[in-house]
Design a protein around this motif. Structure first.
Motif: not given
Length: 733
Positions: A168-175, A284-301
């Protein structure tokens, strides 16, 4: 004596065994490295198949040395061996804030994700995508962690794909989309709060133990009170050109949540993703839940390098035509508001041509018949030309604009509906509102339920019909003024899915629009800066930072937005707001994509002549602002002035924009401002531009080397008589 000898032998044997176990662990641990030109993010697969993130920082020259990372950190036992988890699950042995929590089909809430494989995809010669595959040992529940590296720009995009095959359906509490682990002595956060006409207010703080959360629960206009974009200084306070700093944000136009947790061992964990507030998503089963992208960079300057990383990446990978051209426009809003007709518009088309800009934008008020749009109290949803104002329709205006050699654009707010509208009367079930409860309005309007495919079709058709009926229409301003009150969808079977599916519905509409109209310029407006994120900006050419166009306030807003978003995307209009003179307003607007919202009849002949010349001057230098590298030279929150420089990629041209932000009898720039980004071996001729009725205080034949300008600097000579100064540099060798 024999007892002590025996004890020593036992201790030595124990140490040997311990050493062998350590060597065994080093052999069985597998390093997985995500690399860009200057950065590396390192994951390890532990002996028990846990996946940990152990490093994010400067790339090592010898990849074999990544395996030594864990051995260099001698932190105490963390009780769980999960503090460094790459995607922390809840319900088993985890004691910290999770990245993912679920309720299985049988009601169990435990999740223990183990490594089952990896895949590396080469997208092009600059981008690679790593996929880490995880699975729970007891349940058919799978998670993929995606890491997309942009090599030259030093930007990493991270997201998760969640799916299952339970009965049956799975409940995503946090994702969450990302779970980043950092090591350092101290952590300093720069985040942004605000409200309408007061967007992007900066706040700096040192993070202490516990959890600091940036979040939004507004449903739409989700950046109204808080932005998901932030800067994080590691070990040192955030500065422009020194120290290690992470800059990033969530590519999501709905409710977001970013948690910063300083753990008991003084490490920092960042979890960024969709806000799970009222959103325990039923999957629902067989359904892909795609989270939004977290985009980042790291600068040492410092911040500057990090901003330039994001700008280059955004122009290449996110904005529509990020290295292309943009229209300079004249908007009618502050000239007419809702009060216009064909004759007034015809005159404004003449003014557009007279000013020398490319496009005329007709703003709010052109639609509605049964309930005419003569104020903001009616007609949203009824997208037909108002017959009293436009008896010959929009097409006649488009044709007239073309005859006068200017482009024509139109304002829309397609996600919203006025209670006083034909659409509301015909389709009340399309409206987001609680049944049997009183309606509560934001700007006299409600929100259409974009989680409903029928509503998605309706919104797409609003745009499509405009282009089908009006060939030659050249520009769209997409507004979004309301937030969501009394959240309820008549379409959704599970109300927990509404907030997420609303935003996904918005993206489906925009995907369809861009598939059919891939290059049409479109401004992202959301009652000002309420929806500035790369989730939305991938569909737009530009954004509106704020309805506040007072140039003094705009200096600060535009400066802060420049940390994350390139200048080509920032729409800066010259308007009647503010008490400053026209030169100051134009100079501030030149920080990005300049436009005008003026009634030319209210300008003196001298002012009109200056504005016309300023447009021509802007046309000469806009490619440097739009496509060059940005260097912030003076911070208006720290100094009595702001100073920014735009340098062409080949370092042959540059523009320096300077603004006095503290006015008093002694306000001035008393010392030279050091440049950055020039070629030290080139000589540059310096010219002051946008002069209005005065002579420049900069010598007309001034030539200085890039070496001098970067080591000593240049004083733009700001004072109460010169509150804004723009200097153009051109290499002469």
């Amino acid at each position: 004596m024999k007892k002590y000898t025996l004890l020593l032998v036992v201790v030595l044997f124990a140490e040997i065994v311990k050493g062998q176990q350590t060597q065994l662990m080093l052999k069985t641990m597998e390093n997985i490295v995500v690399e860009t030109k200057d950065l590396s993010l390192v994951l390890t697969v532990e002996e028990n198949k846990d996946v940990n993130m152990v490093y994010l920082g400067k790339k090592l020259q010898d990849p074999n040395e990544y395996r030594q990372l864990n051995g260099q950190y001698k932190q105490g036992h963390d009780y769980t061996n999960m503090y460094q988890s790459a995607y922390t699950a809840s319900g088993t042995r985890n004691l910290l804030e999770p990245a993912i929590s679920v309720e299985h089909a049988d009601g169990n809430q435990a999740l223990d994700l183990k490594f089952v494989g990896q895949e590396l995809k080469t997208i092009d010669n600059n981008r690679k995508e790593l996929i880490i595959k995880l699975k729970d040992e007891l349940y058919p529940f799978h998670v993929e962690l995606h890491y997309l590296s942009n090599f030259q720009e030093n930007v990493i995009e991270q997201w998760a794909v969640i799916k299952h095959n339970e009965k049956k359906n799975v409940k995503l509490i946090k994702y969450a989309s990302a779970n980043i682990n950092l090591k350092g002595e101290d952590y300093y956060l720069r985040s942004y709060h605000g409200d309408w006409i007061a967007e992007m207010q900066r706040e700096d703080e040192k993070l202490t133990h516990g959890i600091k959360t940036l979040d939004s629960k507004l449903g739409t206009r989700t950046n109204l009170f808080r932005s998901s974009y932030f800067a994080l200084g590691l070990n040192n306070r955030i500065t422009e050109n020194q120290g290690t700093v992470l800059l990033g944000g969530l590519e999501w136009s709905g409710n977001f949540r970013v948690d910063f947790e300083k753990d008991p061992q003084d490490n920092l964990r960042i979890m960024a993703g969709v806000n799970n507030y009222a959103s325990h998503y039923s999957l629902a089963a067989g359904t892909a839940f795609v989270t939004p992208k977290f985009s980042f960079t790291v600068s040492t300057n410092g911040l500057g390098e990090g901003s330039r990383n994001l700008h280059d990446w955004a122009r290449k990978q996110r904005l529509i035509d990020g290295y292309g051209e943009r229209y300079t426009l004249l908007n009618n809003w502050e000239s007419t508001y809702f009060n216009f007709d064909e004759q007034k518009i015809s005159h404004l088309l003449d003014n557009t041509k007279k000013l020398g800009v490319d496009l005329f934008l007709l703003d709010d008020g052109w639609f509605g018949n049964k309930y005419p749009r003569n104020a903001d109290t009616s007609a949203l949803g009824d997208w037909e030309e108002n017959k009293s104002k436009l008896p010959n329709g929009l097409l006649s205006i488009v044709k007239e604009a073309n005859k006068k050699d200017v482009k024509f654009g139109i304002w829309v707010e397609p996600e919203m509906v006025s209670p006083k509208s034909e659409l509301y009367e015909k389709k009340p079930q399309w409206v987001v509102k609680q049944p049997k409860r009183d309606e509560y309005y934001f700007r006299n309007q409600l929100v259409l339920d974009l989680s409903n495919p029928e509503v998605q079709d309706f919104v797409f058709n609003i745009l499509d019909n405009l282009f089908q009926k009006n060939p030659g229409l050249a520009y769209i301003k997409w507004d979004c003024n309301a937030v969501i009150y009394n959240a309820y969808s008549y379409f959704q079977k599970d109300q927990n899915n509404f907030y997420v599916d609303y935003t996904k519905g918005l993206y489906r509409v925009l995907d369809r629009f861009r598939e059919k109209y891939p290059t049409v310029p479109m401004m992202l407006c959301s009652g000002g800066g309420g929806r500035i994120d790369y989730g939305s900006l991938q569909y737009f050419t530009e954004y509106w930072p704020s309805d506040n166009t007072d140039p003094f306030d705009r200096i600060f807003m535009q400066y802060e937005n420049s940390l994350f978003f390139p200048s080509i995307a920032s729409v800066n209009h010259v308007t009647t707001f503010g008490k400053q003179d026209l030169k100051f307003k134009i100079d501030v607007a030149m920080m990005g994509k300049m436009g005008f919202d003026l009634n030319l009849e209210e300008l003196s002949a001298d002012e009109l002549s200056f504005a016309q010349q300023a447009v021509k001057t802007y046309d000469q230098y806009k490619h440097i602002i739009w496509h060059g590298d940005l260097f912030r030279l003076a911070d208006p929150r720290k100094d009595n002035h702001a100073s920014l420089a735009y340098v062409s990629k080949d370092k042959s041209q540059a523009l320096m924009l300077n603004y006095l932000v503290q006015y008093s009898q002694v306000s001035s720039t008393s010392a030279p401002i050091q440049w950055l980004g020039l070629d030290p071996n080139k000589k540059y001729k310096i010219q002051e531009i946008n002069l209005h009725g005065t002579n420049s205080w900069i010598p007309s034949e001034l030539i200085l080397s890039g070496d001098f300008l970067m080591k000593v600097g240049l004083n733009p000579i700001l004072n109460n008589n010169r509150k804004s100064v723009i200097l153009a540099l051109k290499a002469i060798n």
